[in-house]
Design a protein around this motif. Structure first.
Motif, PDB file in Angstrom:
ATOM      1  N   PRO A   1      55.011  35.059  23.065  1.00 38.36           N
ATOM      2  CA  PRO A   1      54.055  35.083  24.177  1.00 38.36           C
ATOM      3  C   PRO A   1      54.585  35.891  25.350  1.00 38.36           C
ATOM      4  N   ASN A   2      53.663  36.346  26.178  1.00 41.90           N
ATOM      5  CA  ASN A   2      53.979  37.225  27.302  1.00 41.90           C
ATOM      6  C   ASN A   2      53.952  36.441  28.609  1.00 41.90           C
ATOM      7  N   LEU A   3      55.079  36.391  29.301  1.00 44.64           N
ATOM      8  CA  LEU A   3      55.167  35.682  30.572  1.00 44.64           C
ATOM      9  C   LEU A   3      54.125  36.174  31.569  1.00 44.64           C
ATOM     10  N   ALA A   4      53.889  37.472  31.606  1.00 40.80           N
ATOM     11  CA  ALA A   4      52.981  38.059  32.600  1.00 40.80           C
ATOM     12  C   ALA A   4      51.532  37.650  32.393  1.00 40.80           C
ATOM     13  N   ALA A   5      51.225  37.013  31.265  1.00 41.58           N
ATOM     14  CA  ALA A   5      49.851  36.587  31.025  1.00 41.58           C
ATOM     15  C   ALA A   5      49.460  35.382  31.869  1.00 41.58           C
ATOM     16  N   ASP A   6      50.441  34.688  32.447  1.00 41.81           N
ATOM     17  CA  ASP A   6      50.164  33.518  33.287  1.00 41.81           C
ATOM     18  C   ASP A   6      49.796  33.978  34.691  1.00 41.81           C
ATOM     19  N   HIS A   7      48.766  33.340  35.278  1.00 38.69           N
ATOM     20  CA  HIS A   7      48.307  33.730  36.622  1.00 38.69           C
ATOM     21  C   HIS A   7      49.347  33.455  37.701  1.00 38.69           C
ATOM     22  N   ARG A   8      50.294  32.580  37.432  1.00 43.27           N
ATOM     23  CA  ARG A   8      51.355  32.340  38.404  1.00 43.27           C
ATOM     24  C   ARG A   8      52.401  33.457  38.403  1.00 43.27           C
ATOM     25  N   VAL A   9      52.255  34.369  37.467  1.00 44.29           N
ATOM     26  CA  VAL A   9      53.195  35.484  37.342  1.00 44.29           C
ATOM     27  C   VAL A   9      52.532  36.794  37.763  1.00 44.29           C
ATOM     28  N   VAL A  10      51.386  37.097  37.178  1.00 44.97           N
ATOM     29  CA  VAL A  10      50.581  38.256  37.577  1.00 44.97           C
ATOM     30  C   VAL A  10      49.201  37.733  37.941  1.00 44.97           C
ATOM     31  N   TRP A  11      48.788  37.999  39.176  1.00 47.31           N
ATOM     32  CA  TRP A  11      47.565  37.396  39.708  1.00 47.31           C
ATOM     33  C   TRP A  11      46.755  38.459  40.438  1.00 47.31           C
ATOM     34  N   ARG A  12      45.533  38.682  39.963  1.00 47.00           N
ATOM     35  CA  ARG A  12      44.656  39.682  40.572  1.00 47.00           C
ATOM     36  C   ARG A  12      43.337  39.016  40.953  1.00 47.00           C
ATOM     37  N   PRO A  13      43.299  38.401  42.120  1.00 44.02           N
ATOM     38  CA  PRO A  13      42.093  37.683  42.544  1.00 44.02           C
ATOM     39  C   PRO A  13      40.976  38.645  42.929  1.00 44.02           C
ATOM     40  N   PRO A  14      39.746  38.224  42.811  1.00 42.51           N
ATOM     41  CA  PRO A  14      38.626  39.093  43.191  1.00 42.51           C
ATOM     42  C   PRO A  14      38.545  39.247  44.709  1.00 42.51           C
ATOM     43  N   PRO A  15      38.317  40.457  45.214  1.00 42.28           N
ATOM     44  CA  PRO A  15      38.161  40.629  46.667  1.00 42.28           C
ATOM     45  C   PRO A  15      36.799  40.134  47.137  1.00 42.28           C
TER      46      PRO A  15
END
Length: 349
Positions: A181-195
């Motif tokens: 599994p990919n660590l970056a798939a978790d939102h606590r790691v990579v997070w792109r919220p909608p503006p």
């Protein structure tokens, strides 16, 4: 020491999360293994703590066999306990758990009561010093139990991460246990919220797109101590019970999970437990190597919409609890309440 007259929200402001000395001290003992490195099965620290895996399970017949197979494939050289609490499923969840050799105890709740209650039941029955809460749709790599057992303490909350896999992917992939599994798939790691959208937890609105890195930017959550936040994230929100390890005694002391969340809807019971444990002085420490596959159900989109519909209710409950004193000294009441509930449950063996 927690002041029982101080609201939980204020108590959180008193506690930092600088866990550097803890992680560095562990690395000094670990013969060259880094804190975030998968732990070899022969690591002498692996016998440091006993582990109980508690799995709340509702309608997870599609994923539970693979979850249990992954536990059976752990390279941990010491005994660990697996408790499955079936939350009144109507599919084959209970049958899957009953026939799998890795399961030490299966409990069936008399009616649907929610994941918070299911986890409380498992915690009451657990014999391990550390409880690893694992969702019934989380598949972990073979080193995870050893990673947790070798690092757990009475004063730490060890946080793992998740990589979602669509049902269409994992249902056609028989070799899922061999994938990484990919660590970056978790939102606590990579997070792109909608503006230009109100964020649900903090209520803030970001005018521009953000390429967020919560884990990195907070230095493994250290900078979230003393009530600090990272946009829509704070330290309690980093405690996600899909995959998290906590000292059993500390969970009992704060009274476990608040069962009301299960009656109101989805979410926030783990955030509240995190807040209670932080207020009790525990440190929240991530394990970057502890990443599992979250196996989506066939109706993932429909379930997600249903969960989001209940979010305002559970968030309101969490806000109410933040205004109350931080819970402590609840072990006896917790055990008594759960023992009463267990008299109405089917427990095997």
């Amino acid at each position: 020491m927690t002041d029982n007259s101080v609201p939980l929200q204020e108590e959180l402001l008193r506690h930092g999360n600088n866990h550097s000395s803890s992680t560095h001290a562990w690395e000094a003992l670990a013969d060259g293994i880094s804190w975030h490195q998968p732990t070899p099965s022969d690591c002498w620290l692996a016998s440091a703590r006993t582990i109980s895996v508690v799995i709340p399970a509702h309608q997870v017949g599609y994923s539970l066999p693979t979850v249990l197979d992954a536990l059976d494939a752990q390279h941990h050289q010491y005994e660990f306990e697996v408790i499955v609490v079936d939350d009144a499923s109507t599919d084959d969840t209970a049958q899957v758990a009953a026939r799998h050799r890795v399961v030490d105890r299966l409990v069936r709740l008399p009616q649907r009561m929610g994941a918070a209650t299911a986890r409380n039941v498992g915690t009451a029955l657990a014999k391990g010093q550390t409880v690893l809460y694992l969702d019934g749709d989380m598949v972990i790599p073979p080193h995870v139990i050893t990673d947790v057992a070798s690092r757990a303490t009475d004063t730490s909350v060890l946080v793992g991460f998740r990589h979602n896999l669509r049902y269409e992917v994992h249902s056609q992939e028989p070799a899922i246990l061999g994938r990484i599994p990919n660590l970056a798939a978790d939102h606590r790691v990579v997070w792109r919220p909608p503006p230009n959208t109100v964020l649900p937890y903090s209520g803030i609105t970001l005018p521009e797109p953000l390429d967020g890195r919560p884990l990195d930017d907070t230095h493994d959550f250290i900078d979230l101590g003393y009530g600090q936040s990272y946009y829509d994230w704070d330290l309690p929100r980093m405690v996600v019970t899909a995959l998290v390890a906590v000292p059993r005694a500390a969970v009992l002391d704060v009274g476990g999970f608040d069962a009301e969340f299960g009656r109101l809807g989805w979410g926030m019971e783990d955030t509240y437990l995190g807040a209670c444990l932080i207020a009790a002085g525990l440190l929240v420490i991530p394990l970057r190597q502890v990443v599992g596959f979250h196996l989506d159900p066939p109706d993932a989109a429909e379930q997600w919409q249903h969960k989001l519909a209940g979010w305002p209710r559970t968030l309101a409950r969490y806000r109410e609890l933040l205004d109350l004193p931080a819970p402590r000294g609840r072990t006896q009441d917790f055990i008594a309440t759960l023992n009463t509930l267990l008299t109405h449950c089917e427990v095997r063996p």
